[in-house]
Design a protein around this motif. Structure first.
Motif, PDB file in Angstrom:
ATOM      1  N   ILE B 211       0.689  -1.223   0.026  1.00  0.00           N
ATOM      2  CA  ILE B 211       0.165   0.035   0.016  1.00  0.00           C
ATOM      3  C   ILE B 211       0.861   1.310   0.053  1.00  0.00           C
ATOM      4  CG2 ILE B 211      -1.659   1.225   1.295  1.00  0.00           C
ATOM      5  CD1 ILE B 211      -2.853  -1.242   2.434  1.00  0.00           C
ATOM      6  N   HIS B 212       2.016   1.290   0.851  1.00  0.00           N
ATOM      7  CA  HIS B 212       2.853   2.215   0.785  1.00  0.00           C
ATOM      8  C   HIS B 212       3.482   2.609  -0.345  1.00  0.00           C
ATOM      9  CE1 HIS B 212       3.540   4.128   4.897  1.00  0.00           C
ATOM     10  NE2 HIS B 212       3.163   2.791   5.383  1.00  0.00           N
ATOM     11  N   VAL B 215      -0.175   2.605  -3.538  1.00  0.00           N
ATOM     12  CA  VAL B 215      -1.522   3.019  -3.409  1.00  0.00           C
ATOM     13  C   VAL B 215      -1.308   4.723  -3.410  1.00  0.00           C
ATOM     14  CG1 VAL B 215      -3.574   3.623  -1.974  1.00  0.00           C
ATOM     15  CG2 VAL B 215      -2.638   1.357  -2.313  1.00  0.00           C
ATOM     16  N   PRO B 216      -2.006   5.318  -4.312  1.00  0.00           N
ATOM     17  CA  PRO B 216      -1.794   6.926  -4.180  1.00  0.00           C
ATOM     18  C   PRO B 216      -2.049   7.566  -2.980  1.00  0.00           C
ATOM     19  CG  PRO B 216      -3.638   6.173  -5.631  1.00  0.00           C
ATOM     20  CD  PRO B 216      -2.904   5.109  -5.271  1.00  0.00           C
ATOM     21  N   GLN B 217      -1.478   8.904  -2.695  1.00  0.00           N
ATOM     22  CA  GLN B 217      -1.477   9.535  -1.559  1.00  0.00           C
ATOM     23  C   GLN B 217      -2.988   9.878  -1.328  1.00  0.00           C
ATOM     24  OE1 GLN B 217       1.704   9.495  -0.317  1.00  0.00           O
ATOM     25  NE2 GLN B 217       1.012  10.165   1.427  1.00  0.00           N
ATOM     26  N   ASP B 218      -3.297  10.062  -0.194  1.00  0.00           N
ATOM     27  CA  ASP B 218      -4.668  10.783  -0.059  1.00  0.00           C
ATOM     28  C   ASP B 218      -5.827   9.977  -0.785  1.00  0.00           C
ATOM     29  OD1 ASP B 218      -3.694  12.636   1.485  1.00  0.00           O
ATOM     30  OD2 ASP B 218      -3.508  14.160  -0.127  1.00  0.00           O
ATOM     31  N   PHE B 219      -5.635   8.805  -0.931  1.00  0.00           N
ATOM     32  CA  PHE B 219      -6.427   7.756  -1.693  1.00  0.00           C
ATOM     33  C   PHE B 219      -7.970   7.630  -0.725  1.00  0.00           C
ATOM     34  CE2 PHE B 219      -8.022   3.151  -2.282  1.00  0.00           C
ATOM     35  CZ  PHE B 219      -8.268   3.402  -3.578  1.00  0.00           C
ATOM     36  N   LEU B 256      -2.743   2.534   5.846  1.00  0.00           N
ATOM     37  CA  LEU B 256      -3.990   3.476   5.316  1.00  0.00           C
ATOM     38  C   LEU B 256      -4.072   4.605   5.861  1.00  0.00           C
ATOM     39  CD1 LEU B 256      -6.715   0.556   5.795  1.00  0.00           C
ATOM     40  CD2 LEU B 256      -5.457   1.432   3.743  1.00  0.00           C
ATOM     41  N   LYS B 259      -2.249   7.141   3.907  1.00  0.00           N
ATOM     42  CA  LYS B 259      -3.065   7.432   2.781  1.00  0.00           C
ATOM     43  C   LYS B 259      -4.464   7.942   3.086  1.00  0.00           C
ATOM     44  CE  LYS B 259      -0.098   4.933   0.358  1.00  0.00           C
ATOM     45  NZ  LYS B 259       0.885   5.806  -0.362  1.00  0.00           N
TER      46      LYS B 259
END
Lengths: 75, 315
Positions: B211-212, B215-219, B256, B259
């Protein structure tokens, strides 16, 4: 000798029961090994954490399991 | 030191480029796994030594016939150091109420014992820092104390299964362990626990690392950020079936948070994972009738939701 394994059926209780049977066989002592699962019988011994080992009506330990070789030393 | 070790393996030996997604994810994975296992081994060992002095039989004697407030506070504190496994919840409950521990005080113990546990604390400390770990202990204890006091005030003794009151409880002697025996107990306990949770930690940290890195920031900010009023109750509801995997859940939750998941939501989720579980409800239904069981779960869930909103508002 009467050996009772007290426990409500958790994984640790089963492994303790197996370890006791192994210990009794390997040491060749004449002992009856019973698994006690009903709550009233467990509570009669005042045991609050299972599994517990009872030898001839005396609580040897509770709240943990033990290996067959450790149990051999207790018989 | 661990960080440079992880950097060395990833960027020098495996030769991934610093800043690349795969490199950063793998670096994070190695560093976090090492850190968590180091913390787990030392802290579980220390906690186990303390625990060997507080068998439940002794805790029961301390709490017997204590009044509310003082009793609830003591029970919540003892819940931290008394070893507890949900499979022993029934004999523990019967032992407590039979020896005159008030019902509300018994509940303070039953709530605090699984919730304020060392695995959750270590994971929080290692991944979120000591401040969040302390906030978790503090609010966990408060939830246990106040939920117990509240349940005590409701006078629900008749909703305990009838046979519990008629049970004959023997008196097991409390064994005083020698220092040697305590060390043996702690070693056995630590190894047993590590053996049980290590796959969850590795998988959890692995998913977290993914995830780090990917996954895009602020997702998650839109769904699980502090502005969504439903995030906290949904997190609590999701936490109930995830019981006993605190070790695997916390690394994922930590990722999470990075994010955009809000901190209060994280705390509420963690508490629901550890304090409320379906298997425990099934086990406790052997001693509690439905209204009391439902009250117990309802009050604890409400208290946890409250904690979530509170920390979303102030953190």
């Amino acid at each position: 000798m009467k050996i009772e394994v007290l426990g409500t059926g958790c994984a640790k209780c089963k492994s303790l029961y197996e370890a006791v049977k192994t210990a009794v066989n390997e040491k060749g002592v004449d002992a009856e090994v019973v698994k006690v699962e009903d709550i009233p019988s467990i509570m009669k011994y005042g045991v609050m954490s299972t599994p517990a080992l009872v030898i001839d009506g005396k609580v040897v330990f509770s709240g943990k399991t033990a290996s067959a070789s450790e149990i051999k030393g207790m018989l | 030191m661990l960080k440079s070790f992880a950097d060395y393996i990833v960027f020098t030996i495996i030769n991934l480029a610093p800043g690349s997604r795969a490199g950063e994810a793998l670096d994070f994975f190695i560093y976090d796994t090492l850190k968590i296992f180091l913390l787990l081994t030392t802290i579980i060992f220390v906690v186990a030594i303390i625990r060997s002095s507080f068998p439940p039989e002794r805790t029961k004697r301390i709490l017997s016939h204590k009044r509310e407030y003082i009793g609830n506070t003591l029970a919540a504190l003892l819940g931290i150091v008394t070893p507890f496994c949900s499979c022993s919840a029934v004999p523990l409950f019967i032992g407590f109420v039979e020896s005159g521990v008030p019902l509300g005080v018994t509940f303070s113990f039953l709530i605090s014992s699984p919730m304020v546990n060392e695995v959750a604390l270590i994971m929080l400390w290692g991944l979120f820092g000591w401040k969040i770990a302390l906030i978790y202990i503090g609010t966990g204890l408060l939830v246990a104390i106040f939920a117990g006091i509240f349940i005590g005030k409701l006078k629900m003794e008749k909703h305990v299964q009838d046979y519990v009151w008629e049970m004959q409880v023997g008196n097991a002697e409390i064994k005083i362990l020698t220092f040697r025996e305590k060390i043996d107990y702690a070693r056995e306990y630590t190894l047993g626990l590590l053996k049980k949770i290590w796959p969850y930690v590795v998988v959890g940290v692995g998913i977290g690392a993914f995830i780090h890195g990917y996954v895009p920031q602020d997702f998650l900010a839109r769904w699980a950020g502090r502005d969504n009023p439903f995030a906290v109750p949904v997190a609590v509801a999701l936490g109930v079936p995830l019981y006993s995997n605190a070790a695997g859940v916390i690394p994922i939750v930590q990722a999470l948070t990075a994010k955009g998941m809000a901190m209060g939501t994280v705390l509420a989720f963690m508490m629901a994972v550890t304090a409320l579980s379906l298997p425990e409800a099934v086990i406790l239904s052997n001693v509690l009738k439905k209204p009391l069981l439902a009250t117990f779960f309802g009050i604890v869930a409400l208290a946890i939701v409250f904690v979530g909103y509170l920390f979303n508002a102030i953190l």
